[in-house]
Design an enzyme around this catalytic site. Structure first.
Site, short mmCIF file in Angstrom:
data_model
loop_
_atom_site.label_atom_id
_atom_site.label_comp_id
_atom_site.label_asym_id
_atom_site.label_seq_id
_atom_site.Cartn_x
_atom_site.Cartn_y
_atom_site.Cartn_z
N ARG A 37 0.83 -1.21 0.00
CA ARG A 37 0.00 0.00 0.00
C ARG A 37 0.87 1.26 0.00
O ARG A 37 0.55 2.24 -0.68
CB ARG A 37 -0.93 0.00 1.21
CG ARG A 37 -2.03 -1.05 1.16
CD ARG A 37 -3.03 -0.82 2.28
NE ARG A 37 -3.93 -1.95 2.41
CZ ARG A 37 -3.89 -2.86 3.38
NH1 ARG A 37 -2.98 -2.74 4.34
NH2 ARG A 37 -4.73 -3.86 3.41
N ASP A 64 -16.25 -2.24 -4.55
CA ASP A 64 -16.33 -3.52 -3.85
C ASP A 64 -17.78 -3.98 -3.92
O ASP A 64 -18.70 -3.16 -3.96
CB ASP A 64 -15.89 -3.38 -2.40
CG ASP A 64 -15.54 -4.72 -1.77
OD1 ASP A 64 -14.35 -5.06 -1.72
OD2 ASP A 64 -16.47 -5.44 -1.32
N ALA A 113 -16.54 -6.94 -9.52
CA ALA A 113 -15.24 -6.50 -10.03
C ALA A 113 -15.15 -6.62 -11.56
O ALA A 113 -14.85 -5.63 -12.26
CB ALA A 113 -14.12 -7.29 -9.37
N ASP A 132 -6.62 -6.33 -5.95
CA ASP A 132 -6.19 -7.21 -4.85
C ASP A 132 -7.38 -8.06 -4.44
O ASP A 132 -8.06 -7.77 -3.46
CB ASP A 132 -5.68 -6.37 -3.68
CG ASP A 132 -5.29 -7.21 -2.47
OD1 ASP A 132 -4.94 -8.39 -2.67
OD2 ASP A 132 -5.35 -6.70 -1.33
N CYS A 187 -3.68 -13.79 -2.87
CA CYS A 187 -3.50 -14.34 -1.53
C CYS A 187 -3.81 -15.83 -1.53
O CYS A 187 -4.02 -16.42 -0.46
CB CYS A 187 -4.37 -13.60 -0.52
SG CYS A 187 -6.15 -13.73 -0.84
#
Length: 392
Positions: free
Chosen positions: A209, A247, A276, A296, A336
């Site tokens: 970030r 989001d 998204a 992300d 992730c």
């Protein structure tokens, strides 16, 4: 004395080499072992009877034993746990000036299956294996003694608990409900440790970030998987001229808007609830361009069986995001997904860029920050991977 678990002949080399796990096929599994309660403390021994240390044992998953200490028959009590917690705390206090960080990162901090995030005097705790679950009481005692927290939330909703055969759930064990505040890279945030994602915040992206915020000074940024606005609000605080947060969670976007106001950058920040991929396609159709595009996403590869589908999703994400990046602009992408190898992730991002007719250069390839250390013999636990690219 703990029950003794004996490894099969010739299966002790990896454990002696420092690996903290024992797999089911490395043990002389007996009916007696199968009846041990999940999370039982055991002493590990090789086939010759030499004792190798103390571990927690669960006969249900593939990883049946997790090393706690090289000393056999060790008492794992509040005193032991406090010493391990104090060592983790000492490291974080060397790394950070403020008490906002991941305090414990499982095996790398010699506390297998345990994750603790610190938000000042509030803590969120994940007990992700049966051994730590059985140690809940002495762990909470050790945490209370060491840090005197005003609030502790147990976030026992991880899929890892299902693998371990444990019940899942979220509950506050100390303090009242409500948002908690944290500081990161000069920005203030409110997160919800009870209703938010994971532990309420994603400290692992702190350094990424900061890097993206530096590149966004004086420029327009869009964050497509914004959650509560970490990338975008830090960029706005650092000097970005315009930030769009997207989001699919309306509560997350509401909290992001509140956070923008909290930081005095509400005039720069626009929030949008939406899917998204649909948003990326719609913006491209309109010909929108941004100086910085951040993607992300949550894990696309939740299990090994999802690898092919998940990798295609990362490729699609890059293909759809690339048209929004102005020439000379920056694209930040991350994964992730523990089960997505770094090289495969990077390959699919490259394919996606190529299909979008874009090229450029990788400015930074990075994982999680130093409060997410990696056990030297569990390299596969370095789950986070990211690429920051400048596109031509």
């Amino acid at each position: 004395m703990h029950p003794t678990i004996t490894l099969a002949a010739g299966r002790d080399k990896r454990l002696r080499g420092g690996h903290p796990w024992v797999y089911a096929n490395e043990l002389q599994m007996t009916p007696v072992l199968k009846e041990l309660p999940p999370g039982s403390l055991v002493t590990l021994a090789d086939a010759r009877g030499e004792k190798l240390g103390t571990a927690c044992f669960n006969p249900k998953p593939l990883v049946v034993a997790r090393m706690l200490d090289s000393r056999p028959n060790l008492a794992i009590d509040a005193g032991f746990l406090r010493a391990r917690l104090a060592a983790a705390l000492d490291l974080r206090e060397r790394l950070f000036a403020e008490p906002y960080y991941r305090l414990v990162h499982a095996e790398a901090d010699r506390l297998p299956g345990l994750v603790i995030d610190r938000f000042g005097d509030a803590l969120t705790v994940q007990l992700n294996c049966a051994g730590m679950d059985r140690l809940e009481a002495p762990l909470l005692e050790a945490l209370t003694d060491l840090l005197k927290p005003s609030r502790i939330v147990l976030r026992n909703d991880s899929p890892a608990r299902t693998v371990e055969g444990l019940e899942t759930g979220i509950r506050a064990v100390l303090g009242e409900e409500g948002p908690i505040e944290l500081m990161e890279n000069g920005a203030r945030f409110r997160c919800d440790p009870l209703g938010g994602q994971k532990t309420g915040w994603f400290y692992d992206q702190r350094d990424n970030r900061a890097f993206v915020a530096m590149l966004a000074r004086g420029r327009r940024l869009i964050d497509i998987y914004a959650y509560i606005g970490g990338f975008g609000i830090e960029a706005a605080v650092a000097g970005a001229t315009e930030v769009t947060l997207v989001d699919r969670s309306a509560p997350a976007m509401a909290l992001a808007a509140e956070t923008a106001a909290l930081n005095g950058v509400a005039g720069k920040v626009t929030t949008q609830v939406g899917d998204a991929f649909e948003t990326l396609e719609a913006l491209a159709t309109k010909g929108e361009k941004f100086d910085v595009v951040v993607c992300d996403p949550p894990a696309f590869v939740k299990a090994k069986k999802d690898l092919a589908t998940g990798l295609r999703a990362y490729q699609k994400m890059a293909r759809l995001a690339a048209p929004l990046v102005a020439p000379g602009g920056v694209l930040f992408v991350a994964s992730c997904s523990h089960n997505a190898p770094e090289e495969e992730f990077a390959k699919q991002i490259g394919i996606g860029l190529s299909k979008a007719g874009r090229s450029g250069r990788i400015l930074r390839q990075a994982g999680a920050g130093p409060d997410h250390p990696v056990h030297p013999f569990l390299r596969e636990s370095a789950y986070l991977k990211s690429l920051t690219l400048q596109l031509d």
